[in-house]
Motif scaffolding. Structure first.
Motif, PDB file in Angstrom:
ATOM      1  N   ASN A   1      19.650 -10.033  25.772  1.00  0.00           N
ATOM      2  CA  ASN A   1      21.074 -10.116  26.132  1.00  0.00           C
ATOM      3  C   ASN A   1      21.979  -9.165  25.359  1.00  0.00           C
ATOM      4  OD1 ASN A   1      20.655 -12.139  28.072  1.00  0.00           O
ATOM      5  ND2 ASN A   1      20.689 -13.720  26.494  1.00  0.00           N
ATOM      6  N   GLU A   2      21.407  -8.187  24.685  1.00  0.00           N
ATOM      7  CA  GLU A   2      22.226  -7.236  23.925  1.00  0.00           C
ATOM      8  C   GLU A   2      22.025  -5.829  24.482  1.00  0.00           C
ATOM      9  OE1 GLU A   2      22.582  -5.416  19.412  1.00  0.00           O
ATOM     10  OE2 GLU A   2      21.754  -7.430  19.694  1.00  0.00           O
ATOM     11  N   LEU A   3      23.145  -5.141  24.778  1.00  0.00           N
ATOM     12  CA  LEU A   3      23.086  -3.772  25.294  1.00  0.00           C
ATOM     13  C   LEU A   3      22.648  -2.824  24.184  1.00  0.00           C
ATOM     14  CD1 LEU A   3      23.733  -1.870  27.728  1.00  0.00           C
ATOM     15  CD2 LEU A   3      26.005  -1.578  26.714  1.00  0.00           C
ATOM     16  N   LYS A   4      21.494  -2.171  24.399  1.00  0.00           N
ATOM     17  CA  LYS A   4      20.952  -1.269  23.390  1.00  0.00           C
ATOM     18  C   LYS A   4      21.313   0.185  23.656  1.00  0.00           C
ATOM     19  CE  LYS A   4      18.639  -4.338  20.982  1.00  0.00           C
ATOM     20  NZ  LYS A   4      18.994  -4.632  19.560  1.00  0.00           N
ATOM     21  N   GLY A   5      21.444   0.532  24.921  1.00  0.00           N
ATOM     22  CA  GLY A   5      21.731   1.913  25.289  1.00  0.00           C
ATOM     23  C   GLY A   5      21.870   2.035  26.788  1.00  0.00           C
ATOM     24  N   VAL A   6      22.014   3.275  27.263  1.00  0.00           N
ATOM     25  CA  VAL A   6      22.134   3.508  28.699  1.00  0.00           C
ATOM     26  C   VAL A   6      21.286   4.712  29.090  1.00  0.00           C
ATOM     27  CG1 VAL A   6      24.434   2.509  28.913  1.00  0.00           C
ATOM     28  CG2 VAL A   6      24.200   4.957  28.419  1.00  0.00           C
ATOM     29  N   ILE A   7      20.797   4.684  30.337  1.00  0.00           N
ATOM     30  CA  ILE A   7      20.072   5.824  30.903  1.00  0.00           C
ATOM     31  C   ILE A   7      20.829   6.267  32.140  1.00  0.00           C
ATOM     32  CG2 ILE A   7      17.923   6.601  31.967  1.00  0.00           C
ATOM     33  CD1 ILE A   7      16.486   4.416  30.346  1.00  0.00           C
ATOM     34  N   THR A   8      21.169   7.547  32.211  1.00  0.00           N
ATOM     35  CA  THR A   8      21.915   8.083  33.347  1.00  0.00           C
ATOM     36  C   THR A   8      20.983   8.856  34.272  1.00  0.00           C
ATOM     37  OG1 THR A   8      22.451  10.168  32.274  1.00  0.00           O
ATOM     38  CG2 THR A   8      23.955   8.314  31.892  1.00  0.00           C
ATOM     39  N   ARG A   9      21.496   9.166  35.438  1.00  0.00           N
ATOM     40  CA  ARG A   9      20.722   9.972  36.381  1.00  0.00           C
ATOM     41  C   ARG A   9      20.414  11.341  35.764  1.00  0.00           C
ATOM     42  NH1 ARG A   9      22.990  10.692  42.377  1.00  0.00           N
ATOM     43  NH2 ARG A   9      24.673  11.727  41.262  1.00  0.00           N
ATOM     44  N   THR A  10      21.364  11.880  35.006  1.00  0.00           N
ATOM     45  CA  THR A  10      21.153  13.175  34.355  1.00  0.00           C
ATOM     46  C   THR A  10      20.004  13.105  33.356  1.00  0.00           C
ATOM     47  OG1 THR A  10      23.505  13.669  34.609  1.00  0.00           O
ATOM     48  CG2 THR A  10      22.277  15.000  33.027  1.00  0.00           C
ATOM     49  N   ASP A  11      19.932  11.980  32.593  1.00  0.00           N
ATOM     50  CA  ASP A  11      18.833  11.807  31.637  1.00  0.00           C
ATOM     51  C   ASP A  11      17.484  11.882  32.350  1.00  0.00           C
ATOM     52  OD1 ASP A  11      20.594  11.397  29.517  1.00  0.00           O
ATOM     53  OD2 ASP A  11      20.697   9.236  29.882  1.00  0.00           O
ATOM     54  N   LEU A  12      17.391  11.193  33.475  1.00  0.00           N
ATOM     55  CA  LEU A  12      16.125  11.165  34.217  1.00  0.00           C
ATOM     56  C   LEU A  12      15.781  12.542  34.781  1.00  0.00           C
ATOM     57  CD1 LEU A  12      13.729   9.664  35.490  1.00  0.00           C
ATOM     58  CD2 LEU A  12      15.208   9.113  37.424  1.00  0.00           C
ATOM     59  N   LEU A  13      16.773  13.197  35.388  1.00  0.00           N
ATOM     60  CA  LEU A  13      16.512  14.513  35.982  1.00  0.00           C
ATOM     61  C   LEU A  13      16.105  15.533  34.927  1.00  0.00           C
ATOM     62  CD1 LEU A  13      19.375  14.723  38.636  1.00  0.00           C
ATOM     63  CD2 LEU A  13      16.961  14.274  39.027  1.00  0.00           C
ATOM     64  N   ASN A  14      16.741  15.476  33.756  1.00  0.00           N
ATOM     65  CA  ASN A  14      16.363  16.395  32.671  1.00  0.00           C
ATOM     66  C   ASN A  14      14.914  16.182  32.262  1.00  0.00           C
ATOM     67  OD1 ASN A  14      18.834  17.673  32.527  1.00  0.00           O
ATOM     68  ND2 ASN A  14      19.655  16.296  30.967  1.00  0.00           N
ATOM     69  N   LEU A  15      14.500  14.915  32.183  1.00  0.00           N
ATOM     70  CA  LEU A  15      13.120  14.610  31.812  1.00  0.00           C
ATOM     71  C   LEU A  15      12.153  15.157  32.853  1.00  0.00           C
ATOM     72  CD1 LEU A  15      11.019  12.995  30.079  1.00  0.00           C
ATOM     73  CD2 LEU A  15      11.413  11.100  31.644  1.00  0.00           C
ATOM     74  N   LEU A  16      12.472  14.947  34.120  1.00  0.00           N
ATOM     75  CA  LEU A  16      11.577  15.366  35.197  1.00  0.00           C
ATOM     76  C   LEU A  16      11.501  16.883  35.308  1.00  0.00           C
ATOM     77  CD1 LEU A  16      12.582  12.754  37.924  1.00  0.00           C
ATOM     78  CD2 LEU A  16      10.590  12.704  36.431  1.00  0.00           C
ATOM     79  N   ILE A  17      12.642  17.540  35.120  1.00  0.00           N
ATOM     80  CA  ILE A  17      12.660  19.008  35.207  1.00  0.00           C
ATOM     81  C   ILE A  17      11.860  19.627  34.060  1.00  0.00           C
ATOM     82  CG2 ILE A  17      14.164  21.026  34.996  1.00  0.00           C
ATOM     83  CD1 ILE A  17      16.292  19.299  36.529  1.00  0.00           C
ATOM     84  N   ASN A  18      11.983  19.029  32.865  1.00  0.00           N
ATOM     85  CA  ASN A  18      11.269  19.556  31.695  1.00  0.00           C
ATOM     86  C   ASN A  18       9.778  19.232  31.734  1.00  0.00           C
ATOM     87  OD1 ASN A  18      13.575  20.660  30.575  1.00  0.00           O
ATOM     88  ND2 ASN A  18      14.137  18.752  29.545  1.00  0.00           N
ATOM     89  N   ASP A  19       9.392  18.207  32.506  1.00  0.00           N
ATOM     90  CA  ASP A  19       7.978  17.831  32.590  1.00  0.00           C
ATOM     91  C   ASP A  19       7.611  17.655  34.064  1.00  0.00           C
ATOM     92  OD1 ASP A  19       5.437  16.939  32.334  1.00  0.00           O
ATOM     93  OD2 ASP A  19       5.883  15.250  31.011  1.00  0.00           O
TER      94      ASP A  19
END
Length: 884
Positions: A412-430
């Protein structure tokens, strides 16, 4: 009668668990639900003393079973004929199982379910807890169950409890030599040959970076111990994951084994109708070819295989957040300051409440709502992931569900966020991580979002409509446009409901296209330049609505929309609900292609009403009534977040600023439904009746009025009269039954009725109230009195009177008027009176009125009776004779 049973194709774990359960249920009978594995049958030959304790399923009178004790499964479909016992009146169900929770699990009066490697472990724990001693044979049998289901403690599902249970059983006298002899068996010559064929057929698939081997074999006859071959294959080749398909007789058998947590073979076997756990599972496939089975298996592997967890590594932390009481204006400043598009809204201790986007914030500020707290317009229907979530989980939310930001939440505690940009950067780099249908999210899952529905069109629509749709696409293409069928037509097609309310959107000039289409068919066209729309009227009277792909924006809350030209995607985004925001391409080369930008198919599948943006109800409050109408008509449910925004719009009293004929049109549609009462109840739940008329409430009296109105309408429809009746008007009369004449005037003014309709409504209301008082008197009225009382009233008023009349005699009198009395006419007319010698004048009306009353009251029946009646009651004066 008490019965102990287990799943079909029983193994040592299920056998041992049945024998163990017998110690707790000494009066119960043990019976297998179906066949047993070969090693179980061989065991019975060696230990024949156990055989006497078991009954055949056919020997059990199923209807007499009062208590069913089920071990090593909670799936009814795996119980064979014993599943029929579940329907016995008062049946008691006791469940003992170690498998993880699955859809369709039975619910028992007693459930002992523990996350261990075998059900034998659970019974061993129970014996220890209760201090129940075991014989050496019993300890040996339970050890067999534990060793088999944990793969001799090699499976990933093995727990410390399994090892602890085995150690205790050893102390109780378990014979490990017997266990080894039963569990570990060498292959014979025939089995070695089959194993060789299985190995030759093996194909290696790499899914989400995990090597998975799929092997298949077709056998002319049934071969026992196929699972044994799979086990040896795993050991010989040192495989982590193996799926083996064997075609035997008219069925295909699936045996699956996994040593890695990313592949849960139990989930996949369950999708095939089988079962098991994460490390070992099986299924029997019917009515499927080997090719179909293999194709389905590959699809399921792509769906279920979970790669290495990445959420905790990929997320941005600490996240930028705002509290729920911050104003929308200030939240927008935070969005601008940090150049982000979405903000999580949290309470103290980082408890996530929702998210607010820049688009929603800017729209709210445009509508002068910037001083309201973000909690009023934040999105609460947000899916979250734990920090242990996998790449596949992240992709599914961002790409498949089009969620721009994923909150990562642990306990129940917000630790962080993942954005669409985060995902696309990961996929483009790998690139190795890129799914085949990705990178651009607008191009994702093209097959799912742009699937062809030609087969559905042929199934649901008749030939004439299909030809019409193709012609529309061809005419558009000839003039350089692209035509789409949109809205409710597409929604109902996916629901397999025939809907001839055809809406066409043109990427181009809709009005010019409408004129070309009308010219092609020899029809007529009506245009509405302001909204860039047109109505094409076909020669046979069929109407086609045509619109230019457009974007609507609202100058202020509840205003009429201002229209700008736009793309199809923005045109669909302006729609009221996701279920109405799909299109079908009618271009000849792409005919039948479904266009779904907003994951609308999921909402149809899950029967959910959901708006496309948070200010939808603020911009157009009439959508509130539409949401209720769709919900009740289609058996859907308004989504939680949409319901929250609906309630916010009601609190803002937008209907008091703007109501008029547009909202009344929606009310008419609700009251015209087959049964409007559930929708009216829903309106009352949302406190909407007060906007129809101040002080209006759904009390017991109104509820009774509505039910009686429904009965009256049902009765009228059964008459099959070829006379139109405005059902919506009858329900309006019923809802306003207890309102005063002045209340009705306010109602008419609020909804901007035309002077003609206002006059009709007031006149009918006043007249029906007087009639109801007259019918409520004790004196019984003659048919002629009923006739004169009701003859000037409309169908709607008559049905309202039937609904509101409390006396059965009164209801009967009005219904008799509707079905019979109102059609009465005299056989004698004015021309007949003239022939009889009566002079023209007011006397004609007096005579014919009196005659009609006599006929209504049964005093005259035939033409001769009528003539005799006239002569008797209105004798002609004899001419005076002259004395000349």
């Amino acid at each position: 009668m008490e019965v102990i049973t287990t799943h079909m194709n029983a193994d040592f774990d299920s056998l041992a668990s049945m024998v163990a359960a017998k110690k707790f249920y000494p009066d119960a009978v043990m019976a297998f639900a179906g066949s047993q594995e070969k090693n179980i049958r061989e065991f019975f030959v060696q230990a024949s003393h156990y055989l006497h304790d078991f009954k055949r399923q056919k020997q059990i009178p199923l209807k007499k079973v009062t208590k069913l004790i089920v071990v090593d499964t909670r799936q009814a479909r795996r119980l064979g004929n014993f599943a029929k016992c579940l329907k016995n009146p008062g049946i008691k169900l006791h469940l003992y199982d170690h498998h993880p929770d699955s859809p369709g699990d039975l619910k028992g009066d007693l459930e002992v379910v523990r996350p261990v490697g075998s059900t034998s472990t659970i019974f061993t724990q129970l014996f220890r807890e209760k201090g129940i001693p075991l014989t050496g044979d019993e300890a040996t049998l339970l050890s067999m169950g534990i060793y088999e289901d944990t793969g001799s403690f090699n499976y990933l599902t093995t727990t410390p409890e399994d090892l602890d249970a085995a150690a205790w059983l050893l102390k109780q006298g378990a014979n490990l030599h017997t266990v080894s002899q039963s569990i570990s068996r060498e292959l014979n010559v025939q089995q070695l040959g089959l194993l060789n064929e299985l190995i030759k057929s093996a194909i290696n698939y790499t899914i989400q970076g995990i090597d998975i081997v799929v092997a298949k074999i077709d056998l002319k006859e049934y071969v026992d111990e196929f699972a044994l071959l799979v086990r040896h294959f795993m050991v010989m080749e040192n495989l982590n994951v193996l799926f083996a398909l064997a075609g035997m007789e008219d069925r295909i058998y699936l045996i699956a084994r996994s040593r890695v947590p990313e592949v849960n073979v139990g989930e996949i076997a369950m999708d095939f109708g089988g079962g098991g756990h994460a490390s070992a599972a099986s299924a029997t496939l019917k009515n499927m070819t080997m090719i179909e089975a293999e194709e389905k298996l590959i699809r399921l592997l792509n769906k279920h295989v979970r790669p290495q967890s990445l959420a905790g590594e990929l997320m941005s932390h600490p996240p930028i957040t705002v509290p729920p009481n911050i104003s929308i204006k200030n939240a927008n400043q935070v969005l601008t300051r940090y150049d982000i598009t979405v903000l999580p809204v949290v309470r103290k201790e980082f408890e996530l409440l929702g998210i607010i986007s820049r688009r929603v914030a800017e729209k709210a500020i445009f509508h002068n709502l910037g001083d309201l707290p973000v909690s009023d317009y934040m999105t609460t229907d947000v899916q979250t992931l734990p920090s242990s979530a996998s790449l596949a989980d992240i992709q599914e939310l961002i790409i498949e569900h089009r969620q721009r930001l994923i909150p990562v939440v642990d306990t129940n505690e917000l630790k962080g966020v993942i954005t669409r940009t985060d995902l696309l950067n990961l996929l483009i780099n790998d690139p190795a991580l890129q799914p085949r249908h990705l990178i651009d999210s607008d191009e994702r899952s093209y097959i799912e979002r742009h699937r062809n529905v030609n087969s559905l069109i042929i199934e649901v629509l008749n030939k004439e409509v299909i030809v019409l749709l193709r012609t529309i696409g061809e005419v558009a293409e000839e003039n350089g446009y692209t035509a789409y069928a949109v809205g409710g037509f597409v929604r109902d097609l996916l629901l397999r409901i025939k809907n001839l309310d055809l809406d066409i959107v043109i990427e181009g000039d809709g009005i010019k296209f409408a004129k070309k289409l009308a010219e092609h068919f020899g029809g007529a066209v009506r245009t509405h330049e302001k909204f860039s729309t047109a109505l094409v009227i076909m020669p046979d009277g069929f109407n086609i609505d045509v619109a230019t792909a457009r974007l609507e924006y609202y100058e202020y809350p509840a205003a009429m929309p201002t229209v700008e030209l736009s793309s199809l995607k923005l045109d669909l985004y302006r729609r009221d609900f996701t279920i109405n925001a799909m299109a079908i391409n009618l271009h000849p080369e792409k005919f039948g292609t479904l266009v779904d930008f907003f994951n609308c198919q999921t909402d149809i599948k899950e029967k959910r009403i959901r708006i496309l943006h948070n200010l939808s109800f603020v911009e157009d409050p009439t959508r509130i009534f539409r949401a209720i109408r769709f919900e009740q008509r289609m058996g859907f449910a308004i989504g939680k977040h949409t319901e929250k925004l609906l309630k916010n719009a009601v609190k803002m009293n937008l209907f008091n600023r703007f109501f008029g004929h547009r909202c009344f049109t929606e009310l008419k549609l609700i009251f015209s439904e087959e049964n409007p009462i559930p929708a009216i109840r829903r309106m009352a739940e949302f406190n909407l009746l007060k906007f129809i008329l101040p002080g209006l409430k759904l009390d017991k009296r109104m509820e009774k009025n509505l039910i009686e109105t429904q009965r009256a309408m049902a009765w009228y429809k059964l008459l099959y009269l070829d006379e139109p009746c405005r059902q919506w008007l009858v329900y309006i009369f019923a809802i306003l039954a207890n309102s005063t004449y002045s209340d009705l005037k306010v109602f008419c003014m609020k909804f901007e009725f035309s002077p003609k309709f206002k006059k009709e409504l007031l006149k009918e209301k006043e007249a029906t109230d007087k009639i109801l008082k007259e019918l409520g008197r004790t004196r019984r009225l003659r048919p002629s009195e009923i006739y004169w009382l009701l003859q000037e009233r409309s169908h709607e008023s008559l049905l309202y009177i039937i609904a509101m009349a409390r006396k059965k005699t009164a209801k009967k009198a009005v219904s008799h008027f509707v079905t019979h009395l109102r059609h009465y006419k005299t056989d004698v007319h004015g021309a007949d009176l003239k022939k009889m010698g009566y002079k023209s004048g007011p006397i004609y009306k007096t005579i014919l009125t009196h005659l009609l009353e006599a006929k209504l009251d049964g005093e005259v029946k035939s033409r001769s009776d009528e003539i005799e009646f006239i002569k008797r009651n209105y004798p002609l004066e004899k001419p005076v004779k002259s004395n000349q």
